[in-house]
Design a protein around this motif. Structure first.
Motif, short mmCIF file in Angstrom:
data_model
loop_
_atom_site.label_atom_id
_atom_site.label_comp_id
_atom_site.label_asym_id
_atom_site.label_seq_id
_atom_site.Cartn_x
_atom_site.Cartn_y
_atom_site.Cartn_z
N SER A 37 0.76 -1.20 -0.04
CA SER A 37 0.03 0.00 -0.15
C SER A 37 0.81 1.31 -0.13
O SER A 37 1.88 1.46 0.85
N LYS A 38 0.58 2.05 -0.92
CA LYS A 38 1.27 3.41 -0.92
C LYS A 38 0.56 4.32 -0.15
O LYS A 38 -0.55 4.69 -0.32
N GLY B 196 4.02 8.97 0.30
CA GLY B 196 5.03 8.65 -0.83
C GLY B 196 5.56 7.26 -0.41
O GLY B 196 6.27 6.50 -1.08
N SER B 197 5.62 6.88 1.02
CA SER B 197 6.50 5.80 1.44
C SER B 197 5.42 4.27 1.19
O SER B 197 4.44 4.51 0.77
N VAL B 198 5.99 3.31 1.30
CA VAL B 198 5.02 2.18 1.20
C VAL B 198 5.03 1.06 2.35
O VAL B 198 5.98 1.10 3.15
N ASN C 156 10.32 2.81 -0.60
CA ASN C 156 9.41 2.16 -1.60
C ASN C 156 9.64 0.58 -1.54
O ASN C 156 10.02 0.27 -0.51
N ARG C 157 8.95 0.33 -2.86
CA ARG C 157 8.85 -1.53 -2.69
C ARG C 157 10.36 -2.13 -2.66
O ARG C 157 10.46 -2.87 -2.03
#
Length: 103
Positions: free
Chosen positions: A7-8, A12-14, A38-39
């Motif tokens: 989930s974003k 902006g982080s995930v 990020n991923r």
């Protein structure tokens, strides 16, 4: 087959959630949650802990809102558990050696 998703977040982080074989070797499946920029960074965090064959293919099992809240409120941003009804464990619980019984 292990599954997972992401989930974003609005910043902006995930948050990445992965279902993998249990690290305690009991044949069960464990759910890992990782908060990262990020991923790719989330998966790198797991790989750096020795989980080399960790990949995220698709978004079939994204983290639930409760899982997102749990990982965001943990200072390490990396949690796991084997049963939905049990409490989340910090990743440090896996990395510490088991206590040796005193003679």
């Amino acid at each position: 087959m292990p599954g997972g998703g992401f989930s974003k977040l609005p910043n902006g982080s995930v948050v990445v959630a992965l279902s993998l074989p249990s690290p305690v070797g009991d044949g069960a499946t464990a759910r890992f949650l990782v908060h990262a920029v990020n991923r790719a960074r989330a998966l790198t965090r797991l790989r750096n802990l020795g989980m080399r064959a960790v990949y995220l293919r698709g978004n079939a099992e994204p983290p639930t809102p409760d899982e997102i809240t749990a990982v965001l409120h943990h200072p390490d941003g990396l949690l796991w558990r084997t049963q939905p009804e049990e409490l989340w464990h910090p990743i440090g619980a896996l990395l510490r050696p088991a206590p040796q019984p005193q003679p």
